[in-house]
Design a protein around this motif. Structure first.
Motif, PDB file in Angstrom:
ATOM      1  N   ARG A   1      82.846 -16.505   8.153  1.00  0.00           N
ATOM      2  CA  ARG A   1      83.117 -16.305   9.177  1.00  0.00           C
ATOM      3  C   ARG A   1      84.315 -17.941   9.858  1.00  0.00           C
ATOM      4  O   ARG A   1      83.201 -18.863  10.155  1.00  0.00           O
ATOM      5  N   VAL A   2      84.960 -17.776  10.247  1.00  0.00           N
ATOM      6  CA  VAL A   2      86.221 -19.159  10.773  1.00  0.00           C
ATOM      7  C   VAL A   2      86.407 -18.545  11.920  1.00  0.00           C
ATOM      8  O   VAL A   2      87.161 -17.400  12.718  1.00  0.00           O
ATOM      9  N   ASP A   3      85.876 -18.771  13.438  1.00  0.00           N
ATOM     10  CA  ASP A   3      86.109 -18.182  15.084  1.00  0.00           C
ATOM     11  C   ASP A   3      86.486 -16.220  14.773  1.00  0.00           C
ATOM     12  O   ASP A   3      86.933 -16.064  15.393  1.00  0.00           O
ATOM     13  N   GLY A   4      85.058 -15.714  14.273  1.00  0.00           N
ATOM     14  CA  GLY A   4      85.615 -14.636  13.591  1.00  0.00           C
ATOM     15  C   GLY A   4      86.141 -14.157  12.934  1.00  0.00           C
ATOM     16  O   GLY A   4      85.947 -12.870  12.705  1.00  0.00           O
ATOM     17  N   GLN A   5      87.049 -14.542  12.195  1.00  0.00           N
ATOM     18  CA  GLN A   5      87.672 -14.132  11.114  1.00  0.00           C
ATOM     19  C   GLN A   5      87.251 -14.464   9.939  1.00  0.00           C
ATOM     20  O   GLN A   5      86.362 -15.505   9.554  1.00  0.00           O
ATOM     21  N   THR A   6      87.390 -13.210   8.854  1.00  0.00           N
ATOM     22  CA  THR A   6      86.245 -13.977   7.028  1.00  0.00           C
ATOM     23  C   THR A   6      87.232 -13.970   6.236  1.00  0.00           C
ATOM     24  O   THR A   6      89.037 -14.406   6.738  1.00  0.00           O
ATOM     25  N   VAL A   7      86.405 -15.469   5.876  1.00  0.00           N
ATOM     26  CA  VAL A   7      87.223 -16.115   4.819  1.00  0.00           C
ATOM     27  C   VAL A   7      86.720 -16.801   3.526  1.00  0.00           C
ATOM     28  O   VAL A   7      85.088 -16.321   3.863  1.00  0.00           O
ATOM     29  N   THR A   8      87.091 -15.644   2.650  1.00  0.00           N
ATOM     30  CA  THR A   8      86.652 -15.656   1.309  1.00  0.00           C
ATOM     31  C   THR A   8      86.831 -16.735   0.838  1.00  0.00           C
ATOM     32  O   THR A   8      88.179 -17.584   0.323  1.00  0.00           O
ATOM     33  N   VAL A   9      86.260 -17.954   0.105  1.00  0.00           N
ATOM     34  CA  VAL A   9      86.059 -19.054  -0.708  1.00  0.00           C
ATOM     35  C   VAL A   9      85.651 -19.002  -2.514  1.00  0.00           C
ATOM     36  O   VAL A   9      84.517 -18.580  -2.499  1.00  0.00           O
ATOM     37  N   ALA A  10      86.355 -18.355  -3.340  1.00  0.00           N
ATOM     38  CA  ALA A  10      86.486 -17.632  -4.918  1.00  0.00           C
ATOM     39  C   ALA A  10      86.258 -18.623  -5.377  1.00  0.00           C
ATOM     40  O   ALA A  10      86.961 -19.931  -5.589  1.00  0.00           O
ATOM     41  N   ILE A  11      84.741 -19.460  -5.829  1.00  0.00           N
ATOM     42  CA  ILE A  11      84.804 -20.262  -7.129  1.00  0.00           C
ATOM     43  C   ILE A  11      84.918 -19.628  -8.764  1.00  0.00           C
ATOM     44  O   ILE A  11      83.821 -18.276  -8.929  1.00  0.00           O
ATOM     45  N   SER A  12      85.896 -20.430  -9.289  1.00  0.00           N
ATOM     46  CA  SER A  12      85.928 -19.913 -10.333  1.00  0.00           C
ATOM     47  C   SER A  12      84.383 -19.844 -11.754  1.00  0.00           C
ATOM     48  O   SER A  12      84.056 -20.571 -12.169  1.00  0.00           O
ATOM     49  N   CYS A  13      84.218 -18.495 -12.330  1.00  0.00           N
ATOM     50  CA  CYS A  13      82.897 -18.025 -12.902  1.00  0.00           C
ATOM     51  C   CYS A  13      83.149 -19.135 -14.799  1.00  0.00           C
ATOM     52  O   CYS A  13      82.658 -19.690 -14.990  1.00  0.00           O
ATOM     53  N   PRO A  14      84.462 -18.697 -14.721  1.00  0.00           N
ATOM     54  CA  PRO A  14      84.729 -19.706 -16.577  1.00  0.00           C
ATOM     55  C   PRO A  14      84.165 -21.531 -15.991  1.00  0.00           C
ATOM     56  O   PRO A  14      84.280 -21.636 -16.861  1.00  0.00           O
ATOM     57  N   ALA A  15      84.499 -22.057 -14.441  1.00  0.00           N
ATOM     58  CA  ALA A  15      85.090 -23.355 -14.523  1.00  0.00           C
ATOM     59  C   ALA A  15      83.256 -23.241 -14.695  1.00  0.00           C
ATOM     60  O   ALA A  15      82.475 -24.823 -15.204  1.00  0.00           O
TER      61      ALA A  15
END
Length: 114
Positions: free
Chosen positions: A43-57
């Motif tokens: 949550r960035v100042d109340g907003q949802t932020v998704t950081v996606a990490i590559s499964c193939p990596a």
């Protein structure tokens, strides 16, 4: 959950004030979003932020180099990526962020995990 990233504040060139960032959770997005990623949600100042990490990596690290990253380490890598993205002036609250293999290696090495 037994892992957590401590809440932090960061100055962002794209946003007027310092923003407060809070870790929410980490989960595989293969079933939920039909994405081949591990999603770390903040949550960035109340907003949802998704950081996606590559499964193939992650698979390449595991199979070719026998390097295993735990959930705690993935959450910390995602938090560092989010922090840097905000500091560089990108408004991360507008889109999902993606960590590819090269970025994963750089961040993981910097944090001492690789």
């Amino acid at each position: 959950m037994s892992y957590i990233v401590a809440p932090f504040e960061v100055s962002s060139l794209a946003l007027a004030d310092r923003v407060k960032v809070r870790f929410v959770h980490l989960f595989p997005a293969i079933a939920t979003r039909h994405s081949d990623t591990m999603d770390c949600v903040f949550r960035v100042d109340g907003q949802t932020v998704t950081v996606a990490i590559s499964c193939p990596a992650l698979t390449d690290l595991r199979e070719k180099e026998h390097k295993y990253l735990r959930d705690q380490q993935l959450a910390e890598i995602a938090a560092l990526h989010l922090r840097r993205t905000l500091q560089q002036g990108y408004d991360a609250t507008q889109a999902e962020l993606f960590i590819n293999e090269a970025q994963l290696r750089v961040l993981g090495t910097e944090l001492g995990y690789l």
